[in-house]
Design an enzyme around this catalytic site. Structure first.
Site, PDB file in Angstrom:
ATOM      1  N   TYR A   1       3.049   9.704  -0.221  1.00 57.55           N
ATOM      2  CA  TYR A   1       4.034   9.054   0.671  1.00 57.55           C
ATOM      3  C   TYR A   1       5.464   9.294   0.178  1.00 57.55           C
ATOM      4  O   TYR A   1       6.416   9.087   0.919  1.00 57.55           O
ATOM      5  CB  TYR A   1       3.781   7.539   0.790  1.00 57.55           C
ATOM      6  CG  TYR A   1       2.463   7.148   1.416  1.00 57.55           C
ATOM      7  CD1 TYR A   1       1.616   8.093   1.973  1.00 57.55           C
ATOM      8  CD2 TYR A   1       2.072   5.813   1.463  1.00 57.55           C
ATOM      9  CE1 TYR A   1       0.401   7.729   2.535  1.00 57.55           C
ATOM     10  CE2 TYR A   1       0.866   5.434   2.032  1.00 57.55           C
ATOM     11  CZ  TYR A   1       0.028   6.403   2.572  1.00 57.55           C
ATOM     12  OH  TYR A   1      -1.166   6.032   3.125  1.00 57.55           O
TER      13      TYR A   1
ATOM     14  N   ASN B   1       4.270  -9.609  11.972  1.00 59.14           N
ATOM     15  CA  ASN B   1       2.963  -9.127  11.505  1.00 59.14           C
ATOM     16  C   ASN B   1       2.421  -9.980  10.364  1.00 59.14           C
ATOM     17  O   ASN B   1       1.215  -9.937  10.068  1.00 59.14           O
ATOM     18  CB  ASN B   1       3.045  -7.658  11.056  1.00 59.14           C
ATOM     19  CG  ASN B   1       3.325  -6.712  12.216  1.00 59.14           C
ATOM     20  OD1 ASN B   1       3.171  -7.082  13.377  1.00 59.14           O
ATOM     21  ND2 ASN B   1       3.744  -5.494  11.895  1.00 59.14           N
TER      22      ASN B   1
ATOM     23  N   ASP C   1       0.848  -1.196   0.000  1.00 60.87           N
ATOM     24  CA  ASP C   1       0.000   0.000   0.000  1.00 60.87           C
ATOM     25  C   ASP C   1       0.883   1.246   0.000  1.00 60.87           C
ATOM     26  O   ASP C   1       1.623   1.497   0.946  1.00 60.87           O
ATOM     27  CB  ASP C   1      -0.882   0.009   1.262  1.00 60.87           C
ATOM     28  CG  ASP C   1      -1.820   1.200   1.265  1.00 60.87           C
ATOM     29  OD1 ASP C   1      -2.885   1.114   0.622  1.00 60.87           O
ATOM     30  OD2 ASP C   1      -1.485   2.238   1.888  1.00 60.87           O
TER      31      ASP C   1
ATOM     32  N   ARG D   1       9.350  -7.132  13.373  1.00 64.32           N
ATOM     33  CA  ARG D   1       7.906  -6.828  13.328  1.00 64.32           C
ATOM     34  C   ARG D   1       7.325  -7.129  11.948  1.00 64.32           C
ATOM     35  O   ARG D   1       6.188  -7.578  11.834  1.00 64.32           O
ATOM     36  CB  ARG D   1       7.677  -5.359  13.671  1.00 64.32           C
ATOM     37  CG  ARG D   1       7.871  -5.053  15.140  1.00 64.32           C
ATOM     38  CD  ARG D   1       7.810  -3.561  15.337  1.00 64.32           C
ATOM     39  NE  ARG D   1       7.717  -3.207  16.744  1.00 64.32           N
ATOM     40  CZ  ARG D   1       7.719  -1.951  17.170  1.00 64.32           C
ATOM     41  NH1 ARG D   1       7.799  -0.955  16.307  1.00 64.32           N
ATOM     42  NH2 ARG D   1       7.623  -1.687  18.452  1.00 64.32           N
TER      43      ARG D   1
ATOM     44  N   LYS E   1      -2.532   5.892  -4.408  1.00 61.62           N
ATOM     45  CA  LYS E   1      -3.664   6.799  -4.125  1.00 61.62           C
ATOM     46  C   LYS E   1      -3.435   8.164  -4.749  1.00 61.62           C
ATOM     47  O   LYS E   1      -2.314   8.681  -4.744  1.00 61.62           O
ATOM     48  CB  LYS E   1      -3.850   6.963  -2.609  1.00 61.62           C
ATOM     49  CG  LYS E   1      -3.832   5.649  -1.851  1.00 61.62           C
ATOM     50  CD  LYS E   1      -4.179   5.801  -0.385  1.00 61.62           C
ATOM     51  CE  LYS E   1      -3.823   4.542   0.380  1.00 61.62           C
ATOM     52  NZ  LYS E   1      -2.413   4.461   0.778  1.00 61.62           N
TER      53      LYS E   1
ATOM     54  N   ILE F   1      -3.486  -3.397   6.704  1.00 61.02           N
ATOM     55  CA  ILE F   1      -2.193  -3.063   6.069  1.00 61.02           C
ATOM     56  C   ILE F   1      -1.201  -2.514   7.093  1.00 61.02           C
ATOM     57  O   ILE F   1      -0.821  -1.348   7.043  1.00 61.02           O
ATOM     58  CB  ILE F   1      -2.411  -2.060   4.911  1.00 61.02           C
ATOM     59  CG1 ILE F   1      -3.370  -0.921   5.319  1.00 61.02           C
ATOM     60  CG2 ILE F   1      -2.934  -2.772   3.675  1.00 61.02           C
ATOM     61  CD1 ILE F   1      -3.474   0.199   4.262  1.00 61.02           C
TER      62      ILE F   1
ATOM     63  N   SER G   1       5.604  -1.447   9.132  1.00 60.38           N
ATOM     64  CA  SER G   1       6.752  -1.498  10.025  1.00 60.38           C
ATOM     65  C   SER G   1       8.025  -1.373   9.209  1.00 60.38           C
ATOM     66  O   SER G   1       8.074  -1.832   8.073  1.00 60.38           O
ATOM     67  CB  SER G   1       6.783  -2.807  10.823  1.00 60.38           C
ATOM     68  OG  SER G   1       7.942  -2.826  11.626  1.00 60.38           O
TER      69      SER G   1
ATOM     70  N   HIS H   1      -7.504   9.541  -2.292  1.00 60.00           N
ATOM     71  CA  HIS H   1      -6.915   9.445  -0.957  1.00 60.00           C
ATOM     72  C   HIS H   1      -7.806   9.999   0.154  1.00 60.00           C
ATOM     73  O   HIS H   1      -7.810   9.510   1.272  1.00 60.00           O
ATOM     74  CB  HIS H   1      -5.558  10.151  -0.955  1.00 60.00           C
ATOM     75  CG  HIS H   1      -4.616   9.654   0.088  1.00 60.00           C
ATOM     76  ND1 HIS H   1      -3.270   9.593  -0.083  1.00 60.00           N
ATOM     77  CD2 HIS H   1      -4.819   9.179   1.347  1.00 60.00           C
ATOM     78  CE1 HIS H   1      -2.685   9.103   0.994  1.00 60.00           C
ATOM     79  NE2 HIS H   1      -3.617   8.856   1.887  1.00 60.00           N
TER      80      HIS H   1
HETATM   81  N1  NAP Z   1      -5.657   6.229   3.477  1.00 64.30           N
HETATM   82  C1  NAP Z   1      -5.155   6.949   4.465  1.00 64.30           C
HETATM   83  O1  NAP Z   1      -5.517   8.114   4.690  1.00 64.30           O
HETATM   84  C2  NAP Z   1      -4.121   6.314   5.363  1.00 64.30           C
HETATM   85  C3  NAP Z   1      -3.780   6.939   6.588  1.00 64.30           C
HETATM   86  C4  NAP Z   1      -2.850   6.314   7.410  1.00 64.30           C
HETATM   87  C5  NAP Z   1      -2.271   5.115   7.012  1.00 64.30           C
HETATM   88  N2  NAP Z   1      -2.595   4.541   5.798  1.00 64.30           N
HETATM   89  C6  NAP Z   1      -1.948   3.275   5.350  1.00 64.30           C
HETATM   90  O2  NAP Z   1      -2.076   2.309   6.374  1.00 64.30           O
HETATM   91  C7  NAP Z   1      -0.788   1.848   6.760  1.00 64.30           C
HETATM   92  C8  NAP Z   1      -0.780   1.467   8.233  1.00 64.30           C
HETATM   93  O3  NAP Z   1      -1.116   2.550   9.044  1.00 64.30           O
HETATM   94  P1  NAP Z   1      -0.040   3.380   9.896  1.00 64.30           P
HETATM   95  O4  NAP Z   1       1.280   3.324   9.265  1.00 64.30           O
HETATM   96  O5  NAP Z   1      -0.661   4.713  10.139  1.00 64.30           O
HETATM   97  O6  NAP Z   1      -0.017   2.686  11.314  1.00 64.30           O
HETATM   98  P2  NAP Z   1       0.114   1.202  11.925  1.00 64.30           P
HETATM   99  O7  NAP Z   1       0.442   0.200  10.875  1.00 64.30           O
HETATM  100  O8  NAP Z   1      -1.066   1.016  12.779  1.00 64.30           O
HETATM  101  O9  NAP Z   1       1.326   1.411  12.905  1.00 64.30           O
HETATM  102  C9  NAP Z   1       2.628   1.600  12.486  1.00 64.30           C
HETATM  103  C10 NAP Z   1       3.440   1.826  13.780  1.00 64.30           C
HETATM  104  O10 NAP Z   1       3.358   0.653  14.588  1.00 64.30           O
HETATM  105  C11 NAP Z   1       4.651   0.128  14.810  1.00 64.30           C
HETATM  106  N3  NAP Z   1       4.524  -1.334  14.740  1.00 64.30           N
HETATM  107  C12 NAP Z   1       4.545  -2.129  13.646  1.00 64.30           C
HETATM  108  N4  NAP Z   1       4.389  -3.430  13.977  1.00 64.30           N
HETATM  109  C13 NAP Z   1       4.257  -3.468  15.318  1.00 64.30           C
HETATM  110  C14 NAP Z   1       4.087  -4.523  16.261  1.00 64.30           C
HETATM  111  N5  NAP Z   1       4.008  -5.797  15.847  1.00 64.30           N
HETATM  112  N6  NAP Z   1       3.985  -4.208  17.575  1.00 64.30           N
HETATM  113  C15 NAP Z   1       4.055  -2.915  17.977  1.00 64.30           C
HETATM  114  N7  NAP Z   1       4.225  -1.867  17.132  1.00 64.30           N
HETATM  115  C16 NAP Z   1       4.326  -2.135  15.814  1.00 64.30           C
HETATM  116  C17 NAP Z   1       5.521   0.702  13.703  1.00 64.30           C
HETATM  117  O11 NAP Z   1       6.840   0.839  14.148  1.00 64.30           O
HETATM  118  P3  NAP Z   1       8.149   0.515  13.252  1.00 64.30           P
HETATM  119  O12 NAP Z   1       7.856   0.896  11.836  1.00 64.30           O
HETATM  120  O13 NAP Z   1       9.185   1.366  13.907  1.00 64.30           O
HETATM  121  O14 NAP Z   1       8.404  -0.960  13.411  1.00 64.30           O
HETATM  122  C18 NAP Z   1       4.885   2.068  13.498  1.00 64.30           C
HETATM  123  O15 NAP Z   1       5.339   2.978  14.483  1.00 64.30           O
HETATM  124  C19 NAP Z   1       0.114   3.027   6.397  1.00 64.30           C
HETATM  125  O16 NAP Z   1       1.473   2.675   6.369  1.00 64.30           O
HETATM  126  C20 NAP Z   1      -0.462   3.418   5.066  1.00 64.30           C
HETATM  127  O17 NAP Z   1      -0.025   2.514   4.059  1.00 64.30           O
HETATM  128  C21 NAP Z   1      -3.525   5.122   4.990  1.00 64.30           C
END
Ligand code: NAP
Length: 262
Positions: free
Chosen positions: A53, A240, A48, A236, A78, A228, A231, A109
């Site tokens: 990004y 995951n 994704d 992780r 997006k 999605i 990390s 987006h």
């Molecule tokens: N459409 C939209 O508006 C939108 C908005 C936000 C996100 N997204 C998409 O969704 C994806 C995921 O959301 P997100 O990046 O906001 O947050 P997330 O996946 O919920 O969290 C990522 C955070 O969690 C940590 N992490 C990863 N695996 C872990 C585990 N097993 N245990 C504890 N902590 C862990 C990561 O640290 P490290 O990386 O340091 O390991 C990072 O700090 C994004 O990357 C993006 O592709 C889309």
């Protein structure tokens, strides 16, 4: 592992979308490249990304270096909603950066700030799909009312709506509204929107010998909600993905659902 070995959901046009994907927001530069390559080596077959990004080039380079066939990896990117009038050039830039002829899913987006732009923008996505520049199209951060407006005006429903989602945000009715319209719910920020020390999650995690983070991911998959996690940490990235060796009981699913129903 190829795409057919993983749980998938079927989008219109016979497009198979893996329920577990790899998020790449804030994974940029060398760290982003390394993370995506590690994810593909681990077995993820769904990436994704997004124009904003700033990492489509790294994602594309990792895909190429992985040695995987293009058709074995599902790629989402997006369109920033402020690119009204520049939709096709934005998609062309994404394709060029990713090094592919077509993406699997192209999303708006976020809803455009001017509501009058909503339908013209959606029509541009329909045109891109009809030109085979993307296999499926959808939206992100849309309310059910905003989705209904697209369907009423064009008789074409978004294949996917990507929204913030987690056990703490669980909303049975909103999930049903997506299902009723044939829109796949894709959740983002599964961890950021969770309290991984919540006693319900830690209890269920220890019962299965897994982590609360793995329980959160498995809960999405058992609901057939696409998830999605992002990390850049090798342990992780692999943990995951290691969520196919256990499943949650109906009672555990209900207990986790209840976290969003308080
Ligand atoms: N459409 C939209 O508006 C939108 C908005 C936000 C996100 N997204 C998409 O969704 C994806 C995921 O959301 P997100 O990046 O906001 O947050 P997330 O996946 O919920 O969290 C990522 C955070 O969690 C940590 N992490 C990863 N695996 C872990 C585990 N097993 N245990 C504890 N902590 C862990 C990561 O640290 P490290 O990386 O340091 O390991 C990072 O700090 C994004 O990357 C993006 O592709 C889309």
């Amino acid at each position: 592992m190829d795409l057919t070995d993983q749980p998938t959901v079927l989008l219109p046009g016979d497009v198979r979308m893996p329920l577990l994907g790899f998020g790449t927001w804030q994974a940029t530069g060398q760290a982003g490249y390394d993370a995506v390559l590690a994810a593909l080596d681990t077995g993820y077959r769904h990436l994704d990304t997004a124009t904003v990004y700033g990492n489509e080039r790294e994602v594309g380079r990792a895909l190429m270096e992985s040695g995987l066939r293009r058709e074995d990896v599902f790629i989402t990117t997006k369109l920033p909603a402020d690119r009204v009038g520049r939709e096709q050039e934005t998609l062309q830039a994404s394709l060029e950066a990713l090094g592919v002829d077509q993406v699997d899913l192209w999303l708006i987006h976020w809803p455009p700030s001017s509501p009058g732009d909503s339908i013209p923008l959606w029509r541009e996505l329909l045109a891109a799909r009809d030109e085979n520049l993307t296999r499926a199209i959808g939206v992100s951060n849309y309310s059910t009312a905003q989705i209904d407006e697209l369907i009423q005006s064009t008789e074409e429903n978004p294949a996917v709506n990507q929204i913030r989602w987690s056990p703490a945000l669980y909303d049975r009715q909103r999930h049903a509204e997506h299902r009723d319209r044939g829109v796949v719910l894709e959740g983002y920020s599964p961890f950021k929107a969770s309290d991984l020390s919540d006693p319900v999650l830690t209890r269920i995690a220890s019962a299965h010998g897994v982590s609360p983070a793995q329980v959160v991911l498995r809960w999405h998959i058992d609901h057939e909600i696409v998830v999605i996690p992002k990390s850049v940490t090798p342990e992780r990235i692999s943990a995951n993905f290691d969520v196919f060796q256990f499943s949650l009981t109906a009672e555990e699913m209900r207990d986790i659902d209840a976290l969003g129903e308080v």
